[in-house]
Design an enzyme around this catalytic site. Structure first.
Site, mmCIF file in Angstrom:
data_model
loop_
_atom_site.group_PDB
_atom_site.id
_atom_site.type_symbol
_atom_site.label_atom_id
_atom_site.label_comp_id
_atom_site.label_asym_id
_atom_site.label_seq_id
_atom_site.Cartn_x
_atom_site.Cartn_y
_atom_site.Cartn_z
ATOM 1 N N HIS A 50 13.832 -34.868 24.728
ATOM 2 C CA HIS A 50 12.378 -34.804 24.860
ATOM 3 C C HIS A 50 11.810 -36.191 25.138
ATOM 4 C CE1 HIS A 50 13.716 -31.388 22.460
ATOM 5 N NE2 HIS A 50 12.653 -30.738 22.871
ATOM 6 N N GLU A 430 3.524 -21.781 -1.441
ATOM 7 C CA GLU A 430 4.960 -21.865 -1.725
ATOM 8 C C GLU A 430 5.695 -22.732 -0.707
ATOM 9 O OE1 GLU A 430 3.303 -18.979 -1.352
ATOM 10 O OE2 GLU A 430 3.259 -18.104 -3.361
ATOM 11 N N HIS A 492 6.969 -6.871 -4.675
ATOM 12 C CA HIS A 492 7.313 -8.017 -5.521
ATOM 13 C C HIS A 492 8.763 -7.981 -6.000
ATOM 14 C CE1 HIS A 492 3.143 -8.834 -5.300
ATOM 15 N NE2 HIS A 492 3.126 -9.712 -6.279
#
Ligand SMILES: Cc1ncc(C[n+]2csc(CCOP(=O)(O)OP(=O)(O)O)c2C)c(N)n1
Length: 682
Positions: A50, A430, A492
């Site tokens: 790149h 999270e 869950h």
């Protein structure tokens, strides 16, 4: 370009004068162009890479590295160096060029020539531990930025513990449009703004281009407003104007909040036809384009040739902080001997001697007064002893503190006003949490641990994967580890998460069966300095199975016989976590039918797989029938029970109900285990 080219020509003609620093005679443009040339040449030679981003950000990086960044190429791990994170890791040639030019000994021109080749230290994307001077592994966009937030937290926390005289540095990030489009960036910048991490400075490569083309195809966010809304100071500058860059970074030094500098740049700066276009992003420019770029930049040197005066100017920049480093060493030496030893121990990542006493104390208490409690509570009980004994542990939770049981009674929260605390309320973030934990571990001096529900390990996974790839010690407490969480239902209830985590190389996944195994697994997670761990813990109560004092860490073997057979072995029952006690019940049912079974607890598949062959064979044994029991999918279990083994677990999502009913509904009961064993004996 023309301005750059003409100033380059003037500076080139003037040569070196008197005692002036080489950089002042060589000038900014030629120094920046050295980065551009190395980037396009290395990508061309590798036939992949790149070039656009390093060429676009060369001016910003040159100002940062020659005027601001505190670093010493002779000591890449100097604890008080500024951290530099290239979050846009695809632009790896930018950092490799900088490491070479500033004089990191390992980064030779030959390594630059071997960009992206096997065995080189110039991997496709920057890898921590692989290349001295690379602070974190980047490439998955957004991660580096979020790591940097953790690094900046670590800096403030350690400064609170050891004083600004030895811990006082900045964290700089180069981030791209892609970094800022990723969701994790929002978690990271919101947390940084909330904690007022004013020593965090993000240089945003505001080039308006990503792979698919102009950013206008996909994005209309005003990043300056967005960062301001998150509590940052944010501004826009011309990323090709060295004076403007320097002024913005100088200004950032005085900020009372984290700083975003949006640097308007042109991707592939210097390239005649590809400048400003997506075509400069991720492929070699080609010989014609490179020739044109050399003309535009007035860079008349051959491929990989950095002229002596330019290299000297860069090496001078690399040596800029030597005096500051020496002063710092004196201040460290002047610390009280105990403080200094403690600082050095923590930075090295060595554990304190008090750890073993703490583990022993927990085991003695459990032997004296056994606890039939959930392993999440056992973990809290363990932490009450570990946290005081291991002061580098910094805990946290993603807004589930009371459920994860990760905060001990004595822990104070880290706040913007006071970083001396040892608990971080990460908020419902999270992914940002897991990446910030990586940043803390990478910074050094901290062992981060934190909590969420096991099912949300999926929200942390990219960061956990990088922790495993980097070989760093972060510890994830993940509670509510099966259908045993009950009424919250299948959204869950983790089913496939244990298997998915076990698939990550170098990650330790622990699933302790009782309070004694929980402290043992904690000890192992702490002792494994070069790998991350997940502790999968229950919501529901479990009996304490090991009631006699046993100072040996049985979980270290990965698996061990927790309930031996009576006489010859017909059946081996293997189980983890909450299902070990069910297997022991099944053992009794089988005994009543004259079948002798042994029960093996398997708290850690990875440690079992890595155990010496003889030990592994011995614990697996050679019973006629093997049965595996885990309230999760079978995937991965064949390594323990063999493909002919029977498995009692889950093959679908769970359901919403009290957990005892769920265990019955899904057939994870002592009766079902015994029946499976009997059926396979027939
Ligand atoms: C999480 C993630 N998704 C996708 C990619 C693949 N990828 C590499 S760079 C890039 C976007 C390029 O745009 P930008 O970030 O603006 O970089 P620039 O083109 O300016 O160099 C993408 C999608 C990645 N590296 N990480």
């Amino acid at each position: 370009m023309s301005a750059n080219a003409s100033s380059t020509a003037t500076v080139a003609a003037s040569g070196r004068r008197g005692q002036e620093p080489a950089s002042s005679t060589v000038g900014h443009a030629r120094m920046a162009n050295a980065i551009r040339a190395l980037a396009m040449d290395a990508v061309e030679q590798a036939k992949s890479g790149h070039p656009g981003m390093p060429m676009g950000m060369a001016d910003v990086a040159t100002v940062l590295f020659t005027q601001f960044l505190k670093f010493d190429p002779a000591d890449a791990t100097w604890p008080d160096r500024d951290r530099f994170v290239l979050s846009a890791g695809h632009g790896s040639m930018l950092i490799y060029a900088l490491l070479y030019l500033t004089g990191y000994p390992a980064m030779t021109i030959d390594e630059i020539k071997r960009f992206r080749q096997l065995g080189s230290i110039t991997a496709g994307h920057p890898e921590y531990g692989h290349t001295p001077g690379v602070e974190t592994t980047t490439g998955p966009l957004g991660q580096g930025l979020a790591n940097a937030v953790g690094m900046a937290i670590a800096e403030r926390h350690l400064a609170a513990a050891f004083g600004d005289a030895v811990v006082n540095h900045k964290t700089y990030v180069i981030a791209s449009d892609g970094d800022l489009m990723e969701g994790i960036s929002h978690e990271a910048i919101a947390l940084a703004g909330h904690l007022k991490l004013n020593k965090l400075i993000v240089l945003f490569d505001d080039n308006g281009i990503s792979i698919d083309g102009a950013l206008s195809l996909t994005d209309s966010v005003d990043q300056v407003k967005r960062f301001e809304a998150c509590g940052w100071s944010a501004s826009r500058i011309d990323g090709h104007d060295p004076a403007a860059i320097a002024a913005a970074i100088a200004n950032a030094q005085k900020s009372d909040r984290p700083v975003l500098i949006a640097c308007k740049t042109k991707i592939g700066y210097g390239a005649p036809t590809k400048v400003g276009k997506a075509s400069a992003h991720g492929s070699p420019l080609g010989a014609e384009e490179i020739k044109g770029a050399r003309d535009n930049l007035a860079w008349e040197h051959a491929a990989f040739d950095v002229p002596a005066d330019v290299l000297a100017a860069w090496r001078e920049a690399g040596a800029r902080s030597k005096g500051v480093h020496a002063e710092w060493s004196k201040r460290l030496a002047a610390l009280d001997a105990g403080q200094r030893a403690e600082f050095e121990r923590r930075i090295k990542g060595d554990l304190p001697k008090a750890l073993n006493d703490a583990v022993r104390q927990v085991k003695e208490t459990l032997a004296a007064t056994p606890k039939d409690i959930a392993t999440r509570s056992s973990s809290e009980f363990a932490l009450e002893a570990l946290v005081p004994a291991v002061p580098e542990m910094v805990g946290g939770s993603a807004d589930l503190t009371g459920s994860n049981n990760t905060r001990t009674k004595s822990m104070q929260a880290i706040t913007a006003a006071d970083f001396s605390g040892r608990f971080i309320h990460y908020g419902v973030r999270e992914h940002g949490m897991a990446a910030a934990m990586n940043g803390m571990a990478l910074h050094g001096g901290i062992i981060p641990y934190s909590g969420t529900f096991l099912v949300f390990s999926d929200y942390c996974r990219p960061a956990i994967r990088l922790a495993a790839l980097m070989g760093i010690r972060v510890i994830h407490v993940m509670t509510h580890d099966s259908i045993g969480l009950g009424e919250d239902g299948p959204t869950h209830q983790p089913v496939e998460q244990l298997a998915a985590l076990r698939a990550i190389p170098n990650l330790l996944v622990f699933r302790p069966a009782d309070a004694v195994e929980t402290i043992e697994c904690w000890q192992l997670a702490l002792e494994h300095k070069n790998r991350p761990s997940v502790l999968a813990l229950t919501r529901q109560n479990l009996p304490q199975l090991r009631r006699a004092l046993d100072t040996e860490n049985r979980c270290a073997a990965g698996a061990y016989e927790i309930a031996p057979a009576d006489g010859k072995v017909d059946v081996s029952l293997f189980a983890t976590g909450s299902e070990v006690s069910l297997a022991i019940e099944a053992q009794k049912l089988l005994a009543a039918k004259g079948v002798s079974a042994r029960v093996v607890s398997v708290p850690c598949f990875e440690l079992l797989a890595e155990a010496p062959e003889a030990a592994r064979r011995a614990v697996i044994g050679s019973a006629r029938v093997n049965v595996g029991v885990e309230a999760a999918v079978r995937q991965g279990w064949d390594a323990v029970i063999g493909s002919a083994g029977a498995f009692i677990g889950m093959s679908s999502f769970g359901a919403s109900a009290p957990y005892k009913e769920l265990y019955k509904k899904f057939g994870i009961t002592p009766e079902a285990i015994a029946e499976a064993a009997l059926e396979n004996l027939r």
